[in-house]
Design a protein around this motif. Structure first.
Motif, PDB file in Angstrom:
ATOM      1  N   ARG A 138       0.837  -1.199   0.000  1.00 13.70           N
ATOM      2  CA  ARG A 138       0.000   0.000   0.000  1.00 13.70           C
ATOM      3  C   ARG A 138       0.872   1.249   0.000  1.00 13.70           C
ATOM      4  O   ARG A 138       1.902   1.278   0.658  1.00 13.70           O
ATOM      5  N   LEU A 139       0.420   2.263  -0.746  1.00 15.27           N
ATOM      6  CA  LEU A 139       1.165   3.516  -0.779  1.00 15.27           C
ATOM      7  C   LEU A 139       1.044   4.231   0.557  1.00 15.27           C
ATOM      8  O   LEU A 139       0.004   4.183   1.211  1.00 15.27           O
ATOM      9  N   GLU A 169       3.557   8.971  -0.584  1.00 16.86           N
ATOM     10  CA  GLU A 169       3.772   8.403  -1.928  1.00 16.86           C
ATOM     11  C   GLU A 169       2.562   8.570  -2.853  1.00 16.86           C
ATOM     12  O   GLU A 169       2.683   8.396  -4.056  1.00 16.86           O
ATOM     13  N   LEU A 170       1.400   8.832  -2.262  1.00 15.27           N
ATOM     14  CA  LEU A 170       0.187   8.891  -3.087  1.00 15.27           C
ATOM     15  C   LEU A 170       0.081  10.252  -3.772  1.00 15.27           C
ATOM     16  O   LEU A 170      -0.059  11.279  -3.098  1.00 15.27           O
ATOM     17  N   PRO A 171       0.141  10.287  -5.101  1.00 14.05           N
ATOM     18  CA  PRO A 171       0.077  11.599  -5.770  1.00 14.05           C
ATOM     19  C   PRO A 171      -1.351  12.144  -5.779  1.00 14.05           C
ATOM     20  O   PRO A 171      -2.316  11.391  -5.668  1.00 14.05           O
ATOM     21  N   ALA A 172      -1.458  13.445  -5.924  1.00 15.17           N
ATOM     22  CA  ALA A 172      -2.779  14.064  -6.090  1.00 15.17           C
ATOM     23  C   ALA A 172      -3.173  13.951  -7.557  1.00 15.17           C
ATOM     24  O   ALA A 172      -2.304  13.944  -8.432  1.00 15.17           O
ATOM     25  N   VAL A 177      -9.893  11.071  -3.339  1.00 17.20           N
ATOM     26  CA  VAL A 177      -8.484  11.388  -3.569  1.00 17.20           C
ATOM     27  C   VAL A 177      -7.580  10.594  -2.619  1.00 17.20           C
ATOM     28  O   VAL A 177      -6.358  10.582  -2.787  1.00 17.20           O
ATOM     29  N   VAL A 178      -8.177   9.981  -1.603  1.00 20.27           N
ATOM     30  CA  VAL A 178      -7.415   9.130  -0.675  1.00 20.27           C
ATOM     31  C   VAL A 178      -8.168   7.802  -0.525  1.00 20.27           C
ATOM     32  O   VAL A 178      -9.377   7.761  -0.739  1.00 20.27           O
ATOM     33  N   PRO A 179      -7.473   6.722  -0.147  1.00 19.21           N
ATOM     34  CA  PRO A 179      -8.161   5.438   0.021  1.00 19.21           C
ATOM     35  C   PRO A 179      -9.221   5.516   1.127  1.00 19.21           C
ATOM     36  O   PRO A 179      -9.060   6.279   2.081  1.00 19.21           O
ATOM     37  N   TRP A 223      -1.087  13.214   3.994  1.00 15.70           N
ATOM     38  CA  TRP A 223      -1.239  13.334   2.543  1.00 15.70           C
ATOM     39  C   TRP A 223      -1.342  14.807   2.145  1.00 15.70           C
ATOM     40  O   TRP A 223      -0.663  15.253   1.203  1.00 15.70           O
ATOM     41  N   LEU A 224      -2.162  15.571   2.872  1.00 14.25           N
ATOM     42  CA  LEU A 224      -2.316  16.993   2.558  1.00 14.25           C
ATOM     43  C   LEU A 224      -0.994  17.742   2.682  1.00 14.25           C
ATOM     44  O   LEU A 224      -0.735  18.688   1.944  1.00 14.25           O
TER      45      LEU A 224
END
Ligand code: SF4
Length: 260
Positions: free
Chosen positions: A16-17, A21-24, A186-188, A199-200
């Protein structure tokens, strides 16, 4: 010879990212700007004035946890009337502080009093006085680590203090913003506020004024437009990008949406 069971290669679950690591999505900057504009903020954000005594801000934030603004304000006024200086509160017992808070109404008086007294005691022991002014000289990561080590202070309270009282570019997520990010997908779905904050941190401009405006706009959007039970999608400036708009404008069963 290996048995067929052991010889077969087992499928490996994809890693899992992490929030960092999770891009927008490509549309994220435009959507964030539309959110700000819808609630009266330009790209320059919200002008911030650092609190001369961040400890006052921290105690106000603790009082506001699971309280309405009006109750937290009453408790704050009662606390300042009983203890005009924090040194005086330090000489009291946590039970006496709890009695002051109870007298002003609101819940969790006992645990909040314990946290407040514990914070004052720790500051007096470690820093020689009940003050958080020294945080202004620390890098934000060190200031956050210190704050989150205090009783009753979690990531969100630390983020709000850094952002609104120290004018540092922290990202803060409340229940309204948490719901909004889930509906935008935008997020899991499993990411709670703490991971969303991380993330933000990576996808919003690293500017305190912008992040303060994003926080205010996101909270207001969740209260007035993207409400829990009855989101006003036709009036929402985010509907062009929102994966949930069709769902809510179709069968409208908001309560059954699994990501809420
Ligand atoms: Fe919320 Fe609807 Fe706006 Fe999506 S389009 S953010 S579900 S109000």
């Amino acid at each position: 010879m290996k048995s067929s069971k052991t010889a077969r290669s087992s499928p490996t679950a994809p890693r899992r990212l992490t929030p960092a690591e999770l891009p927008a999505p490509d549309w994220w900057p435009a959507a964030a700007e539309a959110l700000l504009a819808a609630h009266g903020y330009g790209p320059q954000g919200l002008a911030l004035t650092p609190n001369p005594e961040p400890l006052d801000g921290l105690i106000r934030l603790i009082l506001a946890q699971q309280n309405t603004w009006a109750v937290a304000q009453r408790q704050w006024e009662a606390l300042k009337a009983a203890y005009p200086r924090w040194e005086a509160a330090l000489l009291a017992e946590p039970d006496e502080i709890a009695a002051v808070l109870k007298g002003a109404g609101g819940g969790l008086a006992q645990s909040k009093a314990k946290s407040i007294w514990g914070i004052l005691q720790r500051l007096a022991e470690e820093r020689g006085q009940p003050s958080l002014r020294f945080l202004r000289r620390l890098p934000p990561t060190e200031a956050r680590a210190f704050l989150q080590g205090l009783p009753g202070v979690g990531r969100r309270t630390a983020s709000l203090l850094l952002l609104f009282h120290l004018a540092q570019p922290a990202a803060a997520v409340d229940g309204n913003i948490e719901r909004l990010l889930h509906r935008l997908e935008v997020v899991p779905p499993g990411w709670k506020a703490d991971r969303q904050e991380e993330w933000l941190e990576g996808v919003l401009p690293a500017d305190a004024a912008y992040r303060a405006a994003f926080h205010r706009a996101g909270v207001r959007h969740g209260r007035e437009i993207c409400t829990r039970r009855d989101p006003a999608c036709p009036a929402c400036v985010l509907r062009t990008w929102c994966s949930s708009a069709q769902f809510f404008m179709g069968d409208g069963n908001a309560a059954a949406r699994p990501t809420d």
